[in-house]
Write a protein that holds these residues in place. Structure first.
Motif, mmCIF file in Angstrom:
data_model
loop_
_atom_site.group_PDB
_atom_site.id
_atom_site.type_symbol
_atom_site.label_atom_id
_atom_site.label_comp_id
_atom_site.label_asym_id
_atom_site.label_seq_id
_atom_site.Cartn_x
_atom_site.Cartn_y
_atom_site.Cartn_z
ATOM 1 N N GLU A 1 1.860 -2.962 -2.629
ATOM 2 C CA GLU A 1 1.281 -1.935 -3.485
ATOM 3 C C GLU A 1 0.527 -2.561 -4.655
ATOM 4 O O GLU A 1 -0.527 -2.055 -5.058
ATOM 5 C CB GLU A 1 2.380 -1.003 -3.990
ATOM 6 N N ARG A 2 1.060 -3.650 -5.191
ATOM 7 C CA ARG A 2 0.342 -4.342 -6.265
ATOM 8 C C ARG A 2 -0.967 -4.927 -5.752
ATOM 9 O O ARG A 2 -2.004 -4.870 -6.427
ATOM 10 C CB ARG A 2 1.225 -5.444 -6.850
ATOM 11 N N ARG A 3 -0.945 -5.468 -4.532
ATOM 12 C CA ARG A 3 -2.178 -6.004 -3.968
ATOM 13 C C ARG A 3 -3.157 -4.886 -3.668
ATOM 14 O O ARG A 3 -4.381 -5.066 -3.794
ATOM 15 C CB ARG A 3 -1.868 -6.810 -2.697
ATOM 16 N N LEU A 4 -2.645 -3.719 -3.279
ATOM 17 C CA LEU A 4 -3.516 -2.566 -3.061
ATOM 18 C C LEU A 4 -4.254 -2.210 -4.341
ATOM 19 O O LEU A 4 -5.465 -1.956 -4.321
ATOM 20 C CB LEU A 4 -2.691 -1.367 -2.587
ATOM 21 N N GLY A 5 -3.534 -2.193 -5.465
ATOM 22 C CA GLY A 5 -4.184 -1.897 -6.730
ATOM 23 C C GLY A 5 -5.265 -2.899 -7.067
ATOM 24 O O GLY A 5 -6.353 -2.532 -7.544
ATOM 25 N N GLN A 6 -4.995 -4.168 -6.785
ATOM 26 C CA GLN A 6 -5.989 -5.207 -7.066
ATOM 27 C C GLN A 6 -7.234 -5.034 -6.209
ATOM 28 O O GLN A 6 -8.362 -5.164 -6.695
ATOM 29 C CB GLN A 6 -5.363 -6.580 -6.825
ATOM 30 N N THR A 7 -7.040 -4.721 -4.921
ATOM 31 C CA THR A 7 -8.197 -4.568 -4.041
ATOM 32 C C THR A 7 -8.992 -3.312 -4.382
ATOM 33 O O THR A 7 -10.227 -3.316 -4.310
ATOM 34 C CB THR A 7 -7.757 -4.519 -2.566
ATOM 35 N N ASP B 1 -10.969 2.924 -10.440
ATOM 36 C CA ASP B 1 -9.997 2.963 -11.527
ATOM 37 C C ASP B 1 -8.813 3.831 -11.104
ATOM 38 O O ASP B 1 -8.975 4.857 -10.439
ATOM 39 C CB ASP B 1 -10.627 3.556 -12.796
ATOM 40 N N GLU B 2 -7.623 3.430 -11.530
ATOM 41 C CA GLU B 2 -6.413 4.143 -11.118
ATOM 42 C C GLU B 2 -6.181 5.380 -11.978
ATOM 43 O O GLU B 2 -6.444 5.381 -13.181
ATOM 44 C CB GLU B 2 -5.191 3.232 -11.220
ATOM 45 N N ILE B 3 -5.690 6.432 -11.351
ATOM 46 C CA ILE B 3 -5.245 7.621 -12.062
ATOM 47 C C ILE B 3 -3.793 7.896 -11.680
ATOM 48 O O ILE B 3 -3.315 7.459 -10.626
ATOM 49 C CB ILE B 3 -6.111 8.864 -11.736
ATOM 50 N N LEU C 1 -2.263 6.133 -5.739
ATOM 51 C CA LEU C 1 -1.225 5.968 -4.730
ATOM 52 C C LEU C 1 -0.034 6.784 -5.206
ATOM 53 O O LEU C 1 0.611 6.428 -6.185
ATOM 54 C CB LEU C 1 -0.842 4.494 -4.563
ATOM 55 N N ALA C 2 0.237 7.894 -4.547
ATOM 56 C CA ALA C 2 1.235 8.831 -5.056
ATOM 57 C C ALA C 2 1.957 9.510 -3.904
ATOM 58 O O ALA C 2 1.446 9.600 -2.785
ATOM 59 C CB ALA C 2 0.557 9.882 -5.940
ATOM 60 N N LYS C 3 3.132 10.020 -4.210
ATOM 61 C CA LYS C 3 3.945 10.698 -3.210
ATOM 62 C C LYS C 3 3.524 12.150 -3.035
ATOM 63 O O LYS C 3 3.054 12.799 -3.969
ATOM 64 C CB LYS C 3 5.424 10.659 -3.606
ATOM 65 N N VAL C 4 3.726 12.632 -1.818
ATOM 66 C CA VAL C 4 3.695 14.069 -1.551
ATOM 67 C C VAL C 4 5.080 14.446 -1.036
ATOM 68 O O VAL C 4 5.869 13.584 -0.640
ATOM 69 C CB VAL C 4 2.605 14.449 -0.521
ATOM 70 N N TYR C 5 5.375 15.738 -1.055
ATOM 71 C CA TYR C 5 6.728 16.201 -0.745
ATOM 72 C C TYR C 5 6.646 17.232 0.374
ATOM 73 O O TYR C 5 6.171 18.352 0.170
ATOM 74 C CB TYR C 5 7.380 16.775 -1.998
ATOM 75 N N LEU C 6 7.109 16.814 1.567
ATOM 76 C CA LEU C 6 6.980 17.636 2.756
ATOM 77 C C LEU C 6 8.346 18.174 3.166
ATOM 78 O O LEU C 6 9.269 17.391 3.439
ATOM 79 C CB LEU C 6 6.379 16.814 3.898
ATOM 80 N N PRO C 7 8.520 19.503 3.199
ATOM 81 C CA PRO C 7 9.815 20.080 3.590
ATOM 82 C C PRO C 7 10.232 19.643 4.991
ATOM 83 O O PRO C 7 9.395 19.493 5.887
ATOM 84 C CB PRO C 7 9.557 21.591 3.538
#
Length: 310
Positions: A17-23, A30-32, A99-105
């Motif tokens: 995930e850190r490498r994803l942010g770098q790429t 820019d990250e939000i 990069l964020a979570k979603v919540y699926l029932p």
């Protein structure tokens, strides 16, 4: 009793995930960070029908208000909200990622919580193809092979002529394309807006082998360019897939580099051009070798897709 010490560090998933942010940042994004709880009206703004099963969301028992009353099943509305904010601040262009979570029932008590990678961009030079290229550059930086693309015309959030479904090994990963003009209008966005959403958790679960190192090739490559005529409805990805399957082990790389419509091309047809790189590990290829590969490729294109040499 002598105390023990442990060495801290990141887990493999955290390092990725850190490498994803770098790429992503190296690609200009820019990250939000946005809230996981949203308003039910967000689904209306992205064009989801009232009966769409993706609207089934976890409800918060004690929400602060209607705007934060459910847990999101998609990160796309949050991205569009931030793009709108940048647009309203008169920023002429924006390139954002999250990069964020979603919540699926689910049938169990706890929901599924996959992480989604969403990219969003608008600006003078942004197109479907620039976003596609940036996505592939990001995946290459993670040592993940590029996905397959299938044209989609029935996703209500995206433009029916500029949307692709992303797949890998037959598994659907997400979508990439231009936001539907009506959806953009719901957010007050003018011009073309492009987004990509990928199930990052699913992508990682498919696994990629550890990189291996090979010696530099001893023998030169042979390049052959092919200009083809095909039906307008046929996608570049379909043609490329057919060529890759027919070329055999001598094919090392295939690159699409031109498309043409106009004089000399029949109505309902288009001309597309590819460059094929051929190489053998044990010898220098002869003209007969390269001609054999080209012959097999052209035969497969004619038989399976009705594609002919221009």
């Amino acid at each position: 009793m002598r105390g023990t010490t442990t060495q801290g560090g990141y887990s493999p998933a955290q390092r990725l995930e850190r490498r994803l942010g770098q790429t992503c940042r190296s690609a200009g994004y820019d990250e939000i960070i946005t809230y996981s709880f949203i308003s039910p009206t967000y689904y209306d703004k992205i064009g989801w029908a009232p009966e769409d099963p993706r609207r089934r969301s976890l409800k918060i028992l004690n929400p602060l208000g209607e705007d934060t009353s459910i847990m999101r099943t998609t990160t796309l509305p949050s991205m569009l909200e931030i793009l709108t904010r940048n647009y309203n601040f008169r920023n002429k262009s924006a390139k954002l990622y999250e990069l964020a979570k979603v919540y699926l029932p689910t049938e169990s008590v706890l929901p599924a919580e996959p992480k989604m990678l969403v990219l969003g961009t608008y600006g003078e030079h942004e197109t479907f193809f620039t976003l596609k290229g940036e996505l592939e550059a990001i995946l290459t930086g993670l040592r993940i092979r590029k996905p397959g693309y299938t044209a989609v015309c029935d996703n209500p959030t995206y433009h029916p002529g500029r949307c692709a479904k992303l797949t890998m090994d037959g598994v659907d990963l997400g979508f990439l394309g231009q936001i539907h003009p009506l959806t953009a209008q719901n957010y007050g966005l003018e011009g073309e807006v492009y987004c990509c959403e990928i199930n990052f958790t699913q992508l990682l679960s498919m696994g990629e082998p550890e990189p291996t190192y090979q010696p530099l090739p001893k023998y030169p490559a042979v390049s052959r360019d092919l200009s083809l005529v095909c039906d307008e409805a046929l996608t570049v990805a379909q043609v490329e897939q057919c060529m890759t399957g027919a070329a055999g082990k001598l094919l090392r790389n295939i690159r699409f580099f031109d498309i043409y419509r106009g004089k000399g091309i029949p109505e309902g047809k288009k001309s597309i051009a590819f460059s094929l790189e051929l190489r053998a590990d044990d010898r220098t290829l002869t003209d007969a070798d390269s001609e054999g590969v080209v012959t097999k490729v052209l035969a497969a294109l004619q038989e399976k897709l009705g594609v002919t040499l221009r």
